[in-house]
Design a protein around this motif. Structure first.
Motif, PDB file in Angstrom:
ATOM      1  N   UNK A 261      56.411  48.521  31.115  1.00 45.23           N
ATOM      2  CA  UNK A 261      56.616  48.794  32.602  1.00 45.23           C
ATOM      3  C   UNK A 261      55.920  47.967  33.846  1.00 45.23           C
ATOM      4  N   UNK A 262      55.533  46.888  33.274  1.00 49.40           N
ATOM      5  CA  UNK A 262      54.974  45.740  34.152  1.00 49.40           C
ATOM      6  C   UNK A 262      55.505  44.564  34.231  1.00 49.40           C
ATOM      7  N   UNK A 263      55.941  44.238  35.075  1.00 50.07           N
ATOM      8  CA  UNK A 263      56.701  42.738  35.698  1.00 50.07           C
ATOM      9  C   UNK A 263      55.461  41.695  35.695  1.00 50.07           C
ATOM     10  N   UNK A 264      56.101  40.545  36.103  1.00 47.70           N
ATOM     11  CA  UNK A 264      54.898  39.397  36.296  1.00 47.70           C
ATOM     12  C   UNK A 264      54.393  39.630  37.769  1.00 47.70           C
ATOM     13  N   UNK A 265      55.481  39.849  38.478  1.00 47.02           N
ATOM     14  CA  UNK A 265      55.262  39.894  39.899  1.00 47.02           C
ATOM     15  C   UNK A 265      54.274  41.288  40.216  1.00 47.02           C
ATOM     16  N   UNK A 266      54.529  42.232  39.542  1.00 44.31           N
ATOM     17  CA  UNK A 266      53.619  43.384  39.838  1.00 44.31           C
ATOM     18  C   UNK A 266      52.240  43.149  39.241  1.00 44.31           C
ATOM     19  N   UNK A 267      52.028  42.408  38.033  1.00 43.50           N
ATOM     20  CA  UNK A 267      50.807  41.840  37.485  1.00 43.50           C
ATOM     21  C   UNK A 267      50.114  41.117  38.809  1.00 43.50           C
ATOM     22  N   UNK A 268      50.739  40.120  39.277  1.00 44.55           N
ATOM     23  CA  UNK A 268      50.223  39.451  40.239  1.00 44.55           C
ATOM     24  C   UNK A 268      49.687  40.165  41.412  1.00 44.55           C
ATOM     25  N   UNK A 269      50.435  41.235  41.876  1.00 42.34           N
ATOM     26  CA  UNK A 269      50.042  42.022  42.938  1.00 42.34           C
ATOM     27  C   UNK A 269      48.951  42.813  42.383  1.00 42.34           C
ATOM     28  N   UNK A 270      48.614  43.276  41.429  1.00 35.18           N
ATOM     29  CA  UNK A 270      47.665  44.092  40.586  1.00 35.18           C
ATOM     30  C   UNK A 270      46.454  42.997  40.799  1.00 35.18           C
ATOM     31  N   UNK A 271      46.325  41.795  40.414  1.00 36.42           N
ATOM     32  CA  UNK A 271      45.356  41.066  40.327  1.00 36.42           C
ATOM     33  C   UNK A 271      44.702  40.698  41.589  1.00 36.42           C
ATOM     34  N   UNK A 272      45.813  40.426  42.759  1.00 40.79           N
ATOM     35  CA  UNK A 272      45.221  40.344  43.977  1.00 40.79           C
ATOM     36  C   UNK A 272      44.601  41.574  44.590  1.00 40.79           C
ATOM     37  N   UNK A 273      45.040  42.799  44.317  1.00 37.74           N
ATOM     38  CA  UNK A 273      44.533  43.819  44.883  1.00 37.74           C
ATOM     39  C   UNK A 273      43.024  44.119  44.422  1.00 37.74           C
ATOM     40  N   UNK A 274      42.962  43.657  43.083  1.00 42.91           N
ATOM     41  CA  UNK A 274      41.976  44.205  42.336  1.00 42.91           C
ATOM     42  C   UNK A 274      40.649  43.014  42.803  1.00 42.91           C
ATOM     43  N   UNK A 275      41.086  41.815  43.096  1.00 48.02           N
ATOM     44  CA  UNK A 275      40.012  41.063  43.678  1.00 48.02           C
ATOM     45  C   UNK A 275      39.677  41.322  44.983  1.00 48.02           C
ATOM     46  N   UNK A 276      40.537  41.811  45.627  1.00 45.12           N
ATOM     47  CA  UNK A 276      39.992  42.330  47.059  1.00 45.12           C
ATOM     48  C   UNK A 276      38.945  43.364  47.119  1.00 45.12           C
ATOM     49  N   UNK A 277      39.608  44.110  46.011  1.00 44.61           N
ATOM     50  CA  UNK A 277      38.710  45.529  46.019  1.00 44.61           C
ATOM     51  C   UNK A 277      37.158  45.056  45.594  1.00 44.61           C
ATOM     52  N   UNK A 278      37.282  44.187  44.350  1.00 45.35           N
ATOM     53  CA  UNK A 278      36.073  43.883  43.853  1.00 45.35           C
ATOM     54  C   UNK A 278      35.181  42.930  44.852  1.00 45.35           C
ATOM     55  N   UNK A 279      35.908  42.205  45.634  1.00 44.44           N
ATOM     56  CA  UNK A 279      35.153  41.422  46.583  1.00 44.44           C
ATOM     57  C   UNK A 279      34.422  42.544  47.752  1.00 44.44           C
ATOM     58  N   UNK A 280      35.053  43.494  47.952  1.00 44.83           N
ATOM     59  CA  UNK A 280      34.437  44.591  48.866  1.00 44.83           C
ATOM     60  C   UNK A 280      33.327  45.121  48.254  1.00 44.83           C
ATOM     61  N   UNK A 281      33.450  45.577  46.940  1.00 41.78           N
ATOM     62  CA  UNK A 281      32.485  46.266  46.322  1.00 41.78           C
ATOM     63  C   UNK A 281      31.294  45.352  46.159  1.00 41.78           C
ATOM     64  N   UNK A 282      31.508  43.831  45.875  1.00 44.80           N
ATOM     65  CA  UNK A 282      30.447  42.927  45.667  1.00 44.80           C
ATOM     66  C   UNK A 282      29.589  42.524  46.964  1.00 44.80           C
ATOM     67  N   UNK A 283      30.350  42.644  47.910  1.00 51.03           N
ATOM     68  CA  UNK A 283      29.527  42.568  49.372  1.00 51.03           C
ATOM     69  C   UNK A 283      28.613  43.540  49.540  1.00 51.03           C
ATOM     70  N   UNK A 284      29.039  44.793  49.406  1.00 51.87           N
ATOM     71  CA  UNK A 284      28.305  45.973  49.481  1.00 51.87           C
ATOM     72  C   UNK A 284      26.878  45.835  48.316  1.00 51.87           C
ATOM     73  N   UNK A 285      27.175  45.580  47.096  1.00 51.71           N
ATOM     74  CA  UNK A 285      26.274  45.121  46.344  1.00 51.71           C
ATOM     75  C   UNK A 285      25.112  44.176  46.587  1.00 51.71           C
ATOM     76  N   UNK A 286      25.727  43.033  47.153  1.00 53.14           N
ATOM     77  CA  UNK A 286      25.052  41.783  47.520  1.00 53.14           C
ATOM     78  C   UNK A 286      23.989  42.302  48.651  1.00 53.14           C
TER      79      UNK A 286
END
Length: 431
Positions: A261-286
């Motif tokens: 149920x997971x295409x390469x395009x969908x996986x790329x989108x997931x990684x991009x969104x996850x990176x953005x969410x992680x960066x937002x959390x990382x800024x607050x943690x920092x």
């Protein structure tokens, strides 16, 4: 309180008040303090980088975010919902029960209330509103309330952050969240049952029992996620961070190869969104790490602990007072900020009063999750409003009964620590 600290706090409230994101407000306020104290501005960057790069535990945060986003993709969510409808959909207020049960199950995969509400929550709201069976505000309110369970049952991103600031065992924190999470699900289902009878909500057509084994088999691989995580941690196979990596890898294999149920395009989108969410959390943690350095420099935790111990406050009164404060702060601040900035102030007093840090941590995280649905600034209310278009006025009007029973559940956890500590003690915790 020093002049430098007053300038720091004043800058922080001023910037937050005019709408500057919390992470940036903390960073700028910290620079104001450092500048006023005559210290080199580079100390801000040093504390930020040291705090993030020296904590192996923090790697679990982006890994759990990736796992949650992958589990949100494809047919995994549909299979879980079919299983929930088959098991609890037949009772009065069935779709409300499905909503809560789905959150209970999905909480064992995401560790994030926002991921729960924005992903599986939107689908269930559409199902509840179909043919006008439930009012839009009610469907949104119970979805927001049940999403608070997400970070209580392991895995839990907020508990990872609490472990970072308290040095409490992340494994025992995860264990301590299981019964409270189920308890929260139980009180929400109880309120949904009462509301459904009172307002005459429809009963769903029951799924034949002969179909239950097939629907269970379809959902079973996804249901294994929490078991794999807990076995990895308590079987001594993985550390909590490694368990997060296993969770992300398992979600990838499950969605990509098993369910296809997971295409390469969908996986790329997931990684991009996850990176953005992680960066937002990382800024607050920092930012919080720098603010904690300032708090430690001013010796505030020791002063606070000494003052409270000197007036001979009892552990129970202290717990009740802190949780009341956290409930109020939850109306205005996000959970990450409370856990990383506010809660560390009270940890020395907890140690002085003999309050168990696992019990305190789980109760504090539950409290922060309740804050996510507390008007006027409960973030889950805004998330559901954004993804469904249901007005905030409708959601807020319906959320109060669910908010009330969650506060009662929180009070029970404070008064009866065994609700939190039973499982950790069963598996060797000596606190």
């Amino acid at each position: 309180m020093s002049v430098e600290l007053l300038l720091c706090v004043g800058s922080l409230f001023l910037l937050a008040g005019i709408g500057v994101p919390v992470a940036y407000a903390i960073l700028i306020a910290s620079m104001v303090y450092v500048g006023a104290a005559g210290q080199g501005i580079g100390i801000v960057g040093k504390n930020l980088l040291d705090g993030i790069y020296q904590s192996f535990l923090l790697l679990a945060v982006p890994l759990f975010i990736v796992a949650a986003n992958i589990m949100n993709a494809g047919t995994i969510t549909d299979r879980l919902l079919s299983f929930c409808v088959a098991t609890v959909g037949r009772f009065k207020g069935g779709m409300g029960h499905v909503n809560v049960m789905a959150s209970l199950i999905f909480s064992g995969m995401s560790g994030s209330a926002v991921a729960d509400a924005a992903g599986i929550g939107k689908i269930i709201i559409d199902m509840m509103r179909k043919d006008g069976r439930y009012p839009a505000g009610y469907a949104a309110a119970i979805t927001a309330a049940s999403a608070t369970i997400g970070p209580i049952i392991p895995p839990s991103i907020p508990m990872v952050l609490y472990a970072l600031v308290s040095n409490a065992s992340i494994g025992y924190l995860f264990l301590g969240g299981i019964i409270p999470g189920l308890f929260m699900g139980g009180v929400l289902m109880g309120m949904n049952t009462w509301m459904s009878h009172r307002r005459g909500f429809a009963v769903e057509e029951p799924v034949p029992l002969r179909d239950l084994p097939r629907k269970t088999a379809n959902a079973f691989p996804a249901l294994l996620m929490p078991a794999i995580l807990l076995y990895g941690i308590y079987g001594g196979v993985t550390t909590p961070t490694e368990a997060a990596a296993v969770a992300a890898f398992y979600a990838l294999i499950l969605a990509g190869l098993f369910y296809r149920a997971l295409s390469v395009r969908a996986l790329y989108t997931i990684f991009v969104e996850s990176a953005r969410s992680s960066a937002a959390v990382g800024l607050v943690i920092g930012g919080a790490l720098i603010l904690n350095y300032i708090v430690a420099s001013e010796n505030i935790p020791s002063i606070l602990a000494g003052s409270l111990v000197a007036i001979d406050i009892s552990p129970l009164v202290f717990l009740l007072a802190v949780n009341l404060l956290l409930l109020v702060l939850g109306c205005f601040l996000d959970a990450t900020t409370i856990i990383l900035v506010i809660i560390p102030l009270f940890l020395p007093t907890c140690r002085e009063l003999g309050i168990d840090l696992v019990h305190f941590g789980v109760v504090a995280v539950v409290n922060c999750m309740i804050g996510l649905i507390t008007p006027p600034y409960g973030i889950l209310l805004f998330v559901i409003n954004a993804v469904t278009g249901i007005s905030l006025r409708e959601i807020i009007a319906e959320v109060w009964p669910f908010l009330a029973v969650l506060v009662v559940a929180l009070l029970a956890m404070i008064l009866f620590p065994g609700i939190v500590l039973f499982l950790p003690r069963l598996l060797g915790y000596e606190g």
